[in-house]
Design an enzyme around this catalytic site. Structure first.
Site, mmCIF file in Angstrom:
data_model
loop_
_atom_site.group_PDB
_atom_site.id
_atom_site.type_symbol
_atom_site.label_atom_id
_atom_site.label_comp_id
_atom_site.label_asym_id
_atom_site.label_seq_id
_atom_site.Cartn_x
_atom_site.Cartn_y
_atom_site.Cartn_z
ATOM 1 N N GLY A 202 0.779 -1.232 0.000
ATOM 2 C CA GLY A 202 0.000 0.000 0.000
ATOM 3 C C GLY A 202 0.809 1.280 0.000
ATOM 4 O O GLY A 202 0.320 2.319 0.435
ATOM 5 N N LYS B 97 -15.053 -15.063 -12.189
ATOM 6 C CA LYS B 97 -14.542 -13.695 -12.175
ATOM 7 C C LYS B 97 -15.699 -12.704 -12.218
ATOM 8 O O LYS B 97 -15.666 -11.669 -11.557
ATOM 9 C CB LYS B 97 -13.602 -13.461 -13.362
ATOM 10 C CG LYS B 97 -12.993 -12.077 -13.373
ATOM 11 C CD LYS B 97 -11.949 -11.929 -14.454
ATOM 12 C CE LYS B 97 -11.282 -10.590 -14.312
ATOM 13 N NZ LYS B 97 -9.847 -10.663 -14.418
ATOM 14 N N ILE C 29 -8.483 -6.393 -14.524
ATOM 15 C CA ILE C 29 -9.861 -5.931 -14.393
ATOM 16 C C ILE C 29 -10.656 -6.505 -15.561
ATOM 17 O O ILE C 29 -10.232 -6.426 -16.713
ATOM 18 C CB ILE C 29 -9.919 -4.382 -14.409
ATOM 19 C CG1 ILE C 29 -9.099 -3.802 -13.250
ATOM 20 C CG2 ILE C 29 -11.362 -3.892 -14.376
ATOM 21 C CD1 ILE C 29 -9.617 -4.106 -11.872
ATOM 22 N N ASN D 123 -4.474 3.196 -13.694
ATOM 23 C CA ASN D 123 -3.472 2.354 -13.052
ATOM 24 C C ASN D 123 -2.123 3.060 -13.115
ATOM 25 O O ASN D 123 -1.870 3.849 -14.022
ATOM 26 C CB ASN D 123 -3.383 1.008 -13.794
ATOM 27 C CG ASN D 123 -2.405 0.046 -13.133
ATOM 28 O OD1 ASN D 123 -2.372 -0.097 -11.919
ATOM 29 N ND2 ASN D 123 -1.606 -0.622 -13.945
ATOM 30 N N HIS E 45 1.985 2.076 -13.241
ATOM 31 C CA HIS E 45 2.847 0.927 -13.557
ATOM 32 C C HIS E 45 4.307 1.379 -13.559
ATOM 33 O O HIS E 45 4.624 2.424 -14.131
ATOM 34 C CB HIS E 45 2.467 0.357 -14.930
ATOM 35 C CG HIS E 45 3.225 -0.875 -15.274
ATOM 36 N ND1 HIS E 45 2.944 -2.095 -14.716
ATOM 37 C CD2 HIS E 45 4.280 -1.065 -16.100
ATOM 38 C CE1 HIS E 45 3.791 -3.001 -15.195
ATOM 39 N NE2 HIS E 45 4.610 -2.401 -16.036
#
Length: 189
Positions: A14, A64, A92, A106, A108
């Site tokens: 986190g 899923k 996702i 997102n 990365h």
């Protein structure tokens, strides 16, 4: 006027979640942490910031779609309009993508399209490239393939170790992600 409500999805320690929360003044309120790992350190960090957590373990769902439907219900209950992935180690799927089209981003740790997927820092380091970096992008159905919003380069120094490179990349992630979130959310006001 009601504030924009956002959720952060995370699976691990986190550090990006914490950086987002410490930034403050994002133009939105982080109202939910979604986590797929019940033992993840990010859950404690969310509690420290008084952010409710929804832990959904994929293996406890039949599919899923069922997994994402449970998350979607919770997002809708909290009236979430933006989703920020911050070390969320799952692809996702259609259920969430269809409901949050253009509203899931997102971060990365590489200069996409180079080094998508897991261990991007290690991949870049092992490849012997001269630079890597950080990318913030919209999420689509692919692995780190969505449209790029922002990138920042990080030079790989001759004396770098994977750990020293990771530390420098994380510092940029923590600054860049908050800046991009502010800019995107501001457009929604």
């Amino acid at each position: 006027m009601r504030s924009i409500r956002a959720a952060v999805f995370a699976s691990g320690t986190g550090s990006n979640f914490e950086a987002i929360m410490r930034e403050g003044n994002l133009g939105c309120d982080i109202k939910l942490l979604v986590c797929d790992q019940p033992e993840a350190q990010v859950i404690e960090k969310a509690a420290a910031f008084s952010v409710p957590t929804y832990v959904a373990e994929p293996k406890k769902f039949a599919s899923k779609e069922a997994y994402e439907s449970s998350i979607l219900r919770r997002l809708q209950e909290e009236e979430i309009t933006w989703v920020f992935l911050a070390g969320y180690m799952r692809m996702i799927g259609k259920t969430l993508l269809d409901s949050y089209e253009g509203k899931i981003i997102n971060i990365h740790p590489s200069l996409l399209p180079a080094f998508p997927g897991i261990d991007a820092i290690g991949q870049a380091y092992q490849a012997g490239v001269k630079k890597t970096g950080v990318t913030v992008h919209y999420v689509d159905e692919g692995m780190d393939t969505g449209p790029i919003i922002a990138q920042e380069e990080v030079e790989i120094l001759p004396n770098d170790t994977i750990d020293s490179l990771k530390t420098r990349i994380q510092a940029i992630e923590h600054r860049l992600y908050s800046r991009v979130i502010k800019k995107l959310v501001k457009r929604d006001e």
